[in-house]
Design a protein around this motif. Structure first.
Motif, PDB file in Angstrom:
ATOM      1  N   SER A  51       0.844  -1.193   0.000  1.00 48.53           N
ATOM      2  CA  SER A  51       0.000   0.000   0.000  1.00 48.53           C
ATOM      3  C   SER A  51       0.878   1.240   0.000  1.00 48.53           C
ATOM      4  N   SER A  52       0.267   2.328  -0.411  1.00 45.67           N
ATOM      5  CA  SER A  52       0.915   3.631  -0.392  1.00 45.67           C
ATOM      6  C   SER A  52      -0.061   4.602   0.250  1.00 45.67           C
ATOM      7  N   LYS A  53       0.456   5.684   0.804  1.00 41.61           N
ATOM      8  CA  LYS A  53      -0.395   6.699   1.424  1.00 41.61           C
ATOM      9  C   LYS A  53      -0.265   7.998   0.648  1.00 41.61           C
ATOM     10  N   PHE A  54      -1.372   8.764   0.625  1.00 42.57           N
ATOM     11  CA  PHE A  54      -1.344  10.051  -0.058  1.00 42.57           C
ATOM     12  C   PHE A  54      -1.881  11.147   0.840  1.00 42.57           C
ATOM     13  N   SER A  76      -4.492   5.607   2.967  1.00 45.05           N
ATOM     14  CA  SER A  76      -3.902   4.430   2.320  1.00 45.05           C
ATOM     15  C   SER A  76      -4.643   4.050   1.047  1.00 45.05           C
ATOM     16  N   VAL A  77      -3.859   3.636   0.053  1.00 48.96           N
ATOM     17  CA  VAL A  77      -4.399   3.058  -1.173  1.00 48.96           C
ATOM     18  C   VAL A  77      -3.707   1.713  -1.339  1.00 48.96           C
ATOM     19  N   SER A  78      -4.480   0.651  -1.287  1.00 51.78           N
ATOM     20  CA  SER A  78      -3.927  -0.690  -1.379  1.00 51.78           C
ATOM     21  C   SER A  78      -3.401  -0.992  -2.772  1.00 51.78           C
ATOM     22  N   ASP A  92     -10.022  29.776  -6.759  1.00 50.06           N
ATOM     23  CA  ASP A  92      -9.777  31.073  -7.386  1.00 50.06           C
ATOM     24  C   ASP A  92      -8.417  31.076  -8.080  1.00 50.06           C
ATOM     25  N   ALA A  93      -8.197  32.077  -8.899  1.00 51.64           N
ATOM     26  CA  ALA A  93      -6.909  32.235  -9.582  1.00 51.64           C
ATOM     27  C   ALA A  93      -5.772  32.189  -8.568  1.00 51.64           C
ATOM     28  N   GLY A  94      -4.741  31.414  -8.884  1.00 50.43           N
ATOM     29  CA  GLY A  94      -3.563  31.319  -8.033  1.00 50.43           C
ATOM     30  C   GLY A  94      -3.604  30.224  -6.986  1.00 50.43           C
ATOM     31  N   ASP A  95      -4.790  29.666  -6.709  1.00 46.29           N
ATOM     32  CA  ASP A  95      -4.881  28.578  -5.736  1.00 46.29           C
ATOM     33  C   ASP A  95      -4.153  27.348  -6.281  1.00 46.29           C
ATOM     34  N   VAL A  96      -3.562  26.548  -5.378  1.00 43.64           N
ATOM     35  CA  VAL A  96      -2.745  25.407  -5.790  1.00 43.64           C
ATOM     36  C   VAL A  96      -3.182  24.147  -5.063  1.00 43.64           C
ATOM     37  N   ILE A  97      -3.359  23.071  -5.826  1.00 43.37           N
ATOM     38  CA  ILE A  97      -3.580  21.742  -5.257  1.00 43.37           C
ATOM     39  C   ILE A  97      -2.241  21.013  -5.311  1.00 43.37           C
ATOM     40  N   ARG A  98      -1.831  20.491  -4.156  1.00 36.56           N
ATOM     41  CA  ARG A  98      -0.564  19.760  -4.066  1.00 36.56           C
ATOM     42  C   ARG A  98      -0.835  18.346  -3.566  1.00 36.56           C
ATOM     43  N   VAL A  99       0.019  17.421  -3.997  1.00 32.78           N
ATOM     44  CA  VAL A  99      -0.125  16.022  -3.594  1.00 32.78           C
ATOM     45  C   VAL A  99       1.216  15.499  -3.101  1.00 32.78           C
ATOM     46  N   THR A 100       1.131  14.539  -2.177  1.00 36.03           N
ATOM     47  CA  THR A 100       2.307  13.850  -1.671  1.00 36.03           C
ATOM     48  C   THR A 100       1.970  12.373  -1.596  1.00 36.03           C
ATOM     49  N   SER A 101       2.929  11.533  -1.952  1.00 41.12           N
ATOM     50  CA  SER A 101       2.774  10.089  -1.895  1.00 41.12           C
ATOM     51  C   SER A 101       3.882   9.520  -1.016  1.00 41.12           C
ATOM     52  N   SER A 102       3.579   8.455  -0.285  1.00 40.91           N
ATOM     53  CA  SER A 102       4.596   7.826   0.558  1.00 40.91           C
ATOM     54  C   SER A 102       5.572   6.983  -0.258  1.00 40.91           C
ATOM     55  N   THR A 103       5.200   6.651  -1.482  1.00 40.18           N
ATOM     56  CA  THR A 103       6.048   5.848  -2.366  1.00 40.18           C
ATOM     57  C   THR A 103       6.061   6.482  -3.754  1.00 40.18           C
ATOM     58  N   ASN A 104       6.754   5.857  -4.679  1.00 43.03           N
ATOM     59  CA  ASN A 104       6.779   6.338  -6.068  1.00 43.03           C
ATOM     60  C   ASN A 104       5.656   5.740  -6.905  1.00 43.03           C
TER      61      ASN A 104
END
Length: 116
Positions: A51-54, A76-78, A92-104
């Motif tokens: 599994s990996s986590k986000f 967790s995502v199995s 709105d303009a300029g807002d940012v969505i960011r993501v992080t994963s525990s693995t590649n």
């Protein structure tokens, strides 16, 4: 005003590295309809990752990420699985969505509508 329905962003972040998935362009508002998170570790040669986590964050105006920006934390995502998040988030303009994963081994896809 024009509505453009599209893939807003796609990413396969390096494990542990916060990655910008989407930044709302200038003079634009965005409605995010869906985020998918796929654990592709079932693909060779990645068969030993169960599994990996986000984490997903949204930062107003592109500010640095802080605790208030977290919308999903260490979920967790199995192996062999995909999470689908139907969200209806407005940005709105300029807002940012960011993501992080525990693995590649997680891929992120963001779908929605840009309003210009």
């Amino acid at each position: 005003m024009a509505n453009t329905y599209k893939i807003l962003g796609q990413a396969n972040p390096v494990g542990g590295v916060e990655t910008d998935l989407y930044t709302v362009p200038a003079s634009t508002n965005t409605i995010v309809s869906c985020i998918t998170i796929c654990n592709f570790s079932n693909s060779a040669p990645y068969t030993n990752v169960n599994s990996s986590k986000f984490t997903i964050t949204v930062s107003k105006g592109g500010a640095a990420t802080t605790a208030k920006d977290i919308i999903y934390n260490s979920v967790s995502v199995s192996q062999f699985d995909t999470q689908i998040v139907n969200i209806g988030m407005t940005l709105d303009a300029g807002d940012v969505i960011r993501v992080t994963s525990s693995t590649n081994y997680l891929s992120f896809n963001l779908f929605g509508t840009e309003i210009t």
